[in-house]
Design an enzyme around this catalytic site. Sequence first.
Site, short mmCIF file in Angstrom:
data_model
loop_
_atom_site.label_atom_id
_atom_site.label_comp_id
_atom_site.label_asym_id
_atom_site.label_seq_id
_atom_site.Cartn_x
_atom_site.Cartn_y
_atom_site.Cartn_z
N CYS A 1 24.15 -28.82 -24.39
CA CYS A 1 24.09 -27.84 -25.49
C CYS A 1 22.94 -28.23 -26.43
CB CYS A 1 25.42 -27.75 -26.23
SG CYS A 1 26.05 -29.33 -26.87
N ALA B 1 36.00 -33.31 -22.67
CA ALA B 1 36.48 -32.86 -23.99
C ALA B 1 35.43 -31.96 -24.66
CB ALA B 1 36.77 -34.08 -24.85
N ASP C 1 28.48 -31.92 -18.23
CA ASP C 1 28.04 -31.45 -19.55
C ASP C 1 27.71 -32.71 -20.34
OD1 ASP C 1 27.60 -30.26 -21.97
OD2 ASP C 1 29.53 -29.25 -22.11
#
Length: 418
Positions: free
Chosen positions: A349, A237, A296
């Site tokens: 990130c 997501a 991720d």
Amino acid sequence: MSDNATAARRSAIYLLDQILGEGRLMSECLAAGALERLAPEDRARAQRLALQTLRGLERADRLLDNHLNRTPALTVHNALRLGAVELCHGEAAHGVVNSMVEIVGRSRKHGRLKGLVNAVLRKVAAEGPEAWPKMRVPRLPEWLRDPLIMAWGAEAVTGMELAHFEGAPLDLSVKPGATAPGEELPTGSMRIKDAGQVSALPGYDRGDWWVQDAAAALPVRVLAPKPGEKILDLCAAPGGKSLQLAVAGADVTALDISESRLERVRENLTRTGLMATVIAADALEHQGQYDAILLDAPCSATGTIRRHPDLPFAKDGSEFGALIELQTQMLAHAWTLLKPGGRLVYCTCSLLPDEGEVQVEEALQMYPGMQVDRAALQVAGIETSWITEEGGLRLRPDYWPGTGGMDGFYIACLTKST
């Protein structure tokens, strides 16, 4: 000033109270329904006002401090901050001042301070617009600024802060053969400044593209999925990377622990007409064997501040140690799911080396069959100066200055010997 504008401002002040007073992220407030009662355009305005205030908070406080003997209660302070930011961005003084006086005046707790709000904002209206552009670019809080300076140097951090202050344009990933509005970036994403309502842009209803920051689109380009490959997108997501994998023809499993966040993945798959197996589960418990894996990993999200200026105010870094440990566990488990000869892209990130470069350096020492695939980084638009010593890719908000920057990311492609 319309009731709608006042309602949007009142909701923006509530968001600021939650972020600056309760340490809640804006995404948490929105998920809890903070703006549900507003019409869509007022909801968008409330969000925009809160984000704009957070970006300019340091400047607003410096202007206000000239006219306050002591710091007022948080809600009143946030009304003043919001008013000051609007005034310095050219909003009509009478509308802003009257709206803030009305909002504070209606408060049982703080109504007596409406005269203070009126007096202070009228002074800011007179001097603020001229003073605003002469003030320094707002700085990150010291808890984050100091480690970033240690990692990247003061000049780089100043560049990041400028990118954060300017905010982020809208980037799109486009299906092959489709078109999208905006200007093409060196890496192939399309960029739109002042995009407005996303769902009103051409090609949205046809599913020609999806919203994805240019930096966030690079992990899949580094992974280079091939048609028919069995690929696992761990922590999938909101789904931009799953869509990239699917459009390349891979057999995609999109896994995330959050059922509610996976709804967004399903919506985007439906809109774009792409296919993936969507699973709500704990990544550490998932089993299977895959040709390629995209991890991720959950992280500090410090690379996304240009889009999420609430983060430095809602967080203090205290939970980052647990996140770093979780990343280590996830990378270890993902490695067991990768077939010999397969490749795993690890990315976060984050702007913190502990969540990127250090994780990969330690993993390379821990797993004898693991190697970094430097050749995988030979992707259009990637500059050689972004490639790190251990063979990963370091992206920062101060890259592409003048065109809107990019999210901070760390990306490495790891291969498993046969």
